[in-house]
Design an enzyme around this catalytic site. Sequence first.
Site, PDB file in Angstrom:
ATOM      1  N   HIS A   9       1.349 -17.679  -1.797  1.00 31.65           N
ATOM      2  CA  HIS A   9       1.323 -16.940  -0.534  1.00 31.65           C
ATOM      3  C   HIS A   9       2.653 -16.318  -0.164  1.00 31.65           C
ATOM      4  O   HIS A   9       2.722 -15.512   0.766  1.00 31.65           O
ATOM      5  CB  HIS A   9       0.734 -17.806   0.580  1.00 31.65           C
ATOM      6  N   ARG A  48      -3.889 -10.243  -7.003  1.00 30.37           N
ATOM      7  CA  ARG A  48      -3.733  -9.992  -5.556  1.00 30.37           C
ATOM      8  C   ARG A  48      -2.462 -10.625  -4.998  1.00 30.37           C
ATOM      9  O   ARG A  48      -1.963 -10.201  -3.980  1.00 30.37           O
ATOM     10  CB  ARG A  48      -4.951 -10.458  -4.775  1.00 30.37           C
ATOM     11  N   GLU A  68      -2.475 -21.769 -12.550  1.00 32.91           N
ATOM     12  CA  GLU A  68      -3.910 -21.771 -12.239  1.00 32.91           C
ATOM     13  C   GLU A  68      -4.507 -20.510 -12.831  1.00 32.91           C
ATOM     14  O   GLU A  68      -3.960 -19.416 -12.655  1.00 32.91           O
ATOM     15  CB  GLU A  68      -4.122 -21.785 -10.728  1.00 32.91           C
TER      16      GLU A  68
HETATM   17  N1  PXP Z   1      -5.208 -26.330  -6.297  1.00 32.12           N
HETATM   18  C1  PXP Z   1      -5.979 -25.297  -6.703  1.00 32.12           C
HETATM   19  C2  PXP Z   1      -6.677 -25.412  -8.004  1.00 32.12           C
HETATM   20  C3  PXP Z   1      -6.078 -24.121  -5.937  1.00 32.12           C
HETATM   21  O1  PXP Z   1      -6.842 -23.101  -6.356  1.00 32.12           O
HETATM   22  C4  PXP Z   1      -5.335 -24.033  -4.736  1.00 32.12           C
HETATM   23  C5  PXP Z   1      -5.397 -22.770  -3.928  1.00 32.12           C
HETATM   24  O2  PXP Z   1      -4.780 -21.746  -4.643  1.00 32.12           O
HETATM   25  C6  PXP Z   1      -4.544 -25.127  -4.363  1.00 32.12           C
HETATM   26  C7  PXP Z   1      -4.513 -26.269  -5.143  1.00 32.12           C
HETATM   27  C8  PXP Z   1      -3.729 -25.099  -3.114  1.00 32.12           C
HETATM   28  O3  PXP Z   1      -4.551 -25.036  -2.007  1.00 32.12           O
HETATM   29  P1  PXP Z   1      -3.912 -24.795  -0.560  1.00 32.12           P
HETATM   30  O4  PXP Z   1      -3.261 -23.447  -0.597  1.00 32.12           O
HETATM   31  O5  PXP Z   1      -5.086 -24.886   0.348  1.00 32.12           O
HETATM   32  O6  PXP Z   1      -2.905 -25.889  -0.356  1.00 32.12           O
END
Ligand code: PXP
Length: 235
Positions: A9, A48, A68
């Site tokens: 983010h 994005r 990820e």
């Molecule tokens: N783990 C995975 C596999 C995710 O896709 C995400 C979101 O990108 C997160 C953890 C982190 O989630 P959050 O941003 O809600 O802490």
Amino acid sequence: MKLGVNIDHIATLRNARGGFEPNLVEAAKVALKLDILALTMHLREDRRHIKDDDLYNVKKLGAKINLEMAATSEIQQIALDLMPYSVCIVPERRQEVTTEGGLDVFGQKEYLKEFIKPLKQAGILVSMFIDADEKQVEASSYIGADYIELHTGCFANAFENGDYVKELEKLKKAAKLAQSLGLKVNAGHGLNYENVHLMKEIQGLCELNIGHSIISKSIFTGLESAIDMMLKLIK
Ligand code: PXP
């Protein structure tokens, strides 16, 4: 329990103006001063937030990256070139705001078994992002994953509604089953400063991947303090 800080983010905010602020590499440097396990970054098909260059620029800092990724050959090639510390295979839909649920490992186990082979052979740890579901845990073991990451979104929503016990029990049960099958267990999604302490009730959790709440908190406290506060809560 170790912390993986998801910095997607920071890139989301940067991309809102298409420039360089806030600088992702500078943010990564701040995070790396602290006792975190890894920086988690999701290279989505539509780019994005995180862009390809971001991954390489952060890797150059010597950071452990938890990448990820969707199970596509395009991103697999990038992973094999980048050589992150670990990959977490997630479902991906273009229309979704964020990852909405766990991956259906059971429904595509033969494909995923082949898909993760080159990643494992290259020495990258492989994790499957799944719901707390017995079938998905067993399938993750069957395909030869090293880790599962339990999707904590339902738990986080239930916590907001004041009744999280059932969802926490599901996570505990799934973690226990995974560990009995030799899988290591991580968790993530929707974890924040209010609910994260409950993750300590899940025996043997290795790593929490947390993004949105840390980056949101950092607007008020600065990134270093936001990460530090989270580290204190999970220690
Ligand atoms: N783990 C995975 C596999 C995710 O896709 C995400 C979101 O990108 C997160 C953890 C982190 O989630 P959050 O941003 O809600 O802490």
